[in-house]
Design an enzyme around this catalytic site. Structure first.
Site, PDB file in Angstrom:
ATOM      1  N   LYS A   1     -29.397 -43.465  38.953  1.00 17.45           N
ATOM      2  CA  LYS A   1     -29.461 -44.914  38.733  1.00 17.45           C
ATOM      3  C   LYS A   1     -30.196 -45.153  37.424  1.00 17.45           C
ATOM      4  CE  LYS A   1     -29.900 -49.388  39.120  1.00 17.45           C
ATOM      5  NZ  LYS A   1     -28.738 -50.291  38.887  1.00 17.45           N
ATOM      6  N   SER A   2     -29.706 -46.099  36.607  1.00 17.21           N
ATOM      7  CA  SER A   2     -30.399 -46.432  35.361  1.00 17.21           C
ATOM      8  C   SER A   2     -31.870 -46.684  35.662  1.00 17.21           C
ATOM      9  CB  SER A   2     -29.800 -47.690  34.736  1.00 17.21           C
ATOM     10  OG  SER A   2     -28.497 -47.448  34.267  1.00 17.21           O
TER      11      SER A   2
ATOM     12  N   SER B   1     -25.249 -58.210  41.116  1.00 15.62           N
ATOM     13  CA  SER B   1     -26.321 -58.543  40.199  1.00 15.62           C
ATOM     14  C   SER B   1     -27.588 -57.908  40.765  1.00 15.62           C
ATOM     15  CB  SER B   1     -26.476 -60.058  40.043  1.00 15.62           C
ATOM     16  OG  SER B   1     -27.498 -60.336  39.093  1.00 15.62           O
TER      17      SER B   1
ATOM     18  N   CYS C   1     -26.596 -53.372  30.595  1.00 16.09           N
ATOM     19  CA  CYS C   1     -26.905 -53.971  31.889  1.00 16.09           C
ATOM     20  C   CYS C   1     -26.781 -55.488  31.763  1.00 16.09           C
ATOM     21  CB  CYS C   1     -28.313 -53.610  32.354  1.00 16.09           C
ATOM     22  SG  CYS C   1     -28.681 -54.390  33.948  1.00 16.09           S
TER      23      CYS C   1
ATOM     24  N   ASN D   1     -27.428 -57.823  34.068  1.00 17.22           N
ATOM     25  CA  ASN D   1     -28.030 -58.583  35.172  1.00 17.22           C
ATOM     26  C   ASN D   1     -29.537 -58.720  35.136  1.00 17.22           C
ATOM     27  OD1 ASN D   1     -25.454 -58.877  36.309  1.00 17.22           O
ATOM     28  ND2 ASN D   1     -25.626 -56.816  37.189  1.00 17.22           N
TER      29      ASN D   1
ATOM     30  N   LYS E   1     -23.779 -45.994  27.477  1.00 18.51           N
ATOM     31  CA  LYS E   1     -22.962 -46.717  28.449  1.00 18.51           C
ATOM     32  C   LYS E   1     -22.712 -48.100  27.868  1.00 18.51           C
ATOM     33  CE  LYS E   1     -21.257 -47.572  32.707  1.00 18.51           C
ATOM     34  NZ  LYS E   1     -22.091 -47.352  33.900  1.00 18.51           N
TER      35      LYS E   1
HETATM   36  C1  LIG Z   1     -28.574 -51.098  34.856  1.00 17.85           C
HETATM   37  C2  LIG Z   1     -28.258 -52.257  35.392  1.00 17.85           C
HETATM   38  C3  LIG Z   1     -26.909 -52.593  35.835  1.00 17.85           C
HETATM   39  C4  LIG Z   1     -26.703 -53.308  36.992  1.00 17.85           C
HETATM   40  C5  LIG Z   1     -27.811 -53.839  37.811  1.00 17.85           C
HETATM   41  O1  LIG Z   1     -28.743 -53.080  38.163  1.00 17.85           O
HETATM   42  O2  LIG Z   1     -27.729 -55.058  38.094  1.00 17.85           O
HETATM   43  N1  LIG Z   1     -25.432 -53.628  37.411  1.00 17.85           N
HETATM   44  C6  LIG Z   1     -24.346 -53.250  36.686  1.00 17.85           C
HETATM   45  O3  LIG Z   1     -23.166 -53.545  37.064  1.00 17.85           O
HETATM   46  N2  LIG Z   1     -24.518 -52.527  35.559  1.00 17.85           N
HETATM   47  C7  LIG Z   1     -25.744 -52.174  35.086  1.00 17.85           C
HETATM   48  O4  LIG Z   1     -25.815 -51.501  34.026  1.00 17.85           O
END
Ligand SMILES: C=Cc1c(C(=O)O)[nH]c(=O)[nH]c1=O
Length: 309
Positions: free
Chosen positions: A44-45, A69, A128, A130, A162
């Site tokens: 996860k980011s 979101s 990102c 959101n 990304k």
């Molecule tokens: C890193 C946050 C992201 C999120 C998020 O954590 O809201 N949702 C996405 O569709 N893409 C994202 O890159």
């Protein structure tokens, strides 16, 4: 026919893995991906500090895909770095997605990852949609240039980015021009969710997610043609770089489309969220059957073969 391929000097038994953010929040989810038939996995980011993210409901599946979101909920980069340190790279390669809330946070995180000297591959999230108050970096070309200059100066190894979807040829040109200034950017993952869509429930006459008045990133069937266009646009404009396809994949045919468009590896988001890690065995089998039927010996032969009329 083989599904195996090499990418940044590492071997992938399958080109398929999760899209960052999907079923990769903690070590249990990551270990489920590890145990699956995926060729890799991405975390996860992460941000410098752990985040709880946005209020729920914040992810909803729809008949044609999903809207989310999440608000970047994650355990903090240290947690994922610990996972990357413990990972057995002989099983499958591992990617770490990094989405700092500031340039300084990204520098601090990639410096720590660099110092750990792991085979983990960094995917820098510039898209990102959101985090309230944080416009997408990749929609501000000067900010993206500054971010890549700083990260590539700090992180002395190949990494990837990304990217969000673009919808204008001039924007493909401008984004590719920035990315091509940085040889350290070895791959481009297209696409992140299509930002700030609105799904409406007509019975309730309501939005379906709580954050941002119901506005969220779109995934699934809605986004496949846009994903394919972005994969092909950057494949054409960045011949020195690889492209990872992401967006709208839920069958072997969709994967084959991404490969034709120029993808080297392919990520699965919404369909993985809905079907679970077992999807990778299904998708591998469907992709292999298509390659067999068409007489391709490997996925490498398919890459970028899309014909124009
Ligand atoms: C890193 C946050 C992201 C999120 C998020 O954590 O809201 N949702 C996405 O569709 N893409 C994202 O890159």
């Amino acid at each position: 026919t083989t599904l195996s391929t090499t990418f940044l000097g590492q071997t992938f038994a399958s080109p398929l893995f999760n899209a960052s953010g999907v079923r990769c929040f903690d070590k249990d989810e990551l270990n489920s991906l590890l145990a699956s038939a995926s060729g890799s996995l991405v975390t996860k980011s992460c941000t410098r500090e752990a985040r709880t993210g946005n209020p729920e409901p914040r992810y909803v599946a729809t008949p044609l895909g999903s809207i989310n979101s999440m608000g970047l909920p994650n355990k903090g980069y240290g947690y994922y770095l610990d996972y990357a340190k413990a990972h057995d790279y002989s099983k499958k390669p591992l990617f770490m997605s990094v989405a700092g809330l500031s340039l300084d946070d990204n520098i601090a995180m990639v410096a720590a990852i660099r110092d750990a000297a792991l085979p983990a591959i960094v995917e820098l999230n510039l898209s990102c949609p959101n985090v309230p108050g944080k416009p997408q970096i990749a929609y501000d070309f000067d900010a993206m240039d500054r971010m890549l200059a700083a990260v590539s100066a700090e992180y002395d190894r190949p990494f990837g980015v990304k990217m969000p979807p673009y919808f204008d040829i001039a924007h493909f040109d401008l984004a590719a021009e920035v990315l091509n200034r940085y040889p350290a950017v070895a791959f481009i993952t297209c696409i992140n969710s299509v930002g700030n869509a609105l799904v409406i429930d007509i019975e309730r006459e309501e939005v379906v997610i709580k954050p941002k008045d119901g506005f969220g990133g779109l995934g699934g069937d809605y986004v496949l043609p846009t994903a394919l266009a972005n994969v092909n646009a950057f494949h054409r404009r960045c011949p020195e770089k690889r492209v990872i396809g992401c967006g709208g994949v839920r069958s072997g045919e969709h994967i084959f489309m991404h490969l034709l468009a120029g993808a080297s590896l392919v990520q699965v988001g919404t369909a993985l969220q809905e079907e679970g890690p077992g999807i990778f065995a299904r998708l591998n089998a469907e992709l292999a059957a298509i390659l067999e039927r068409k007489g391709y010996a490997s996925i490498d032969e398919v890459r970028g073969r899309l014909k124009t009329l």
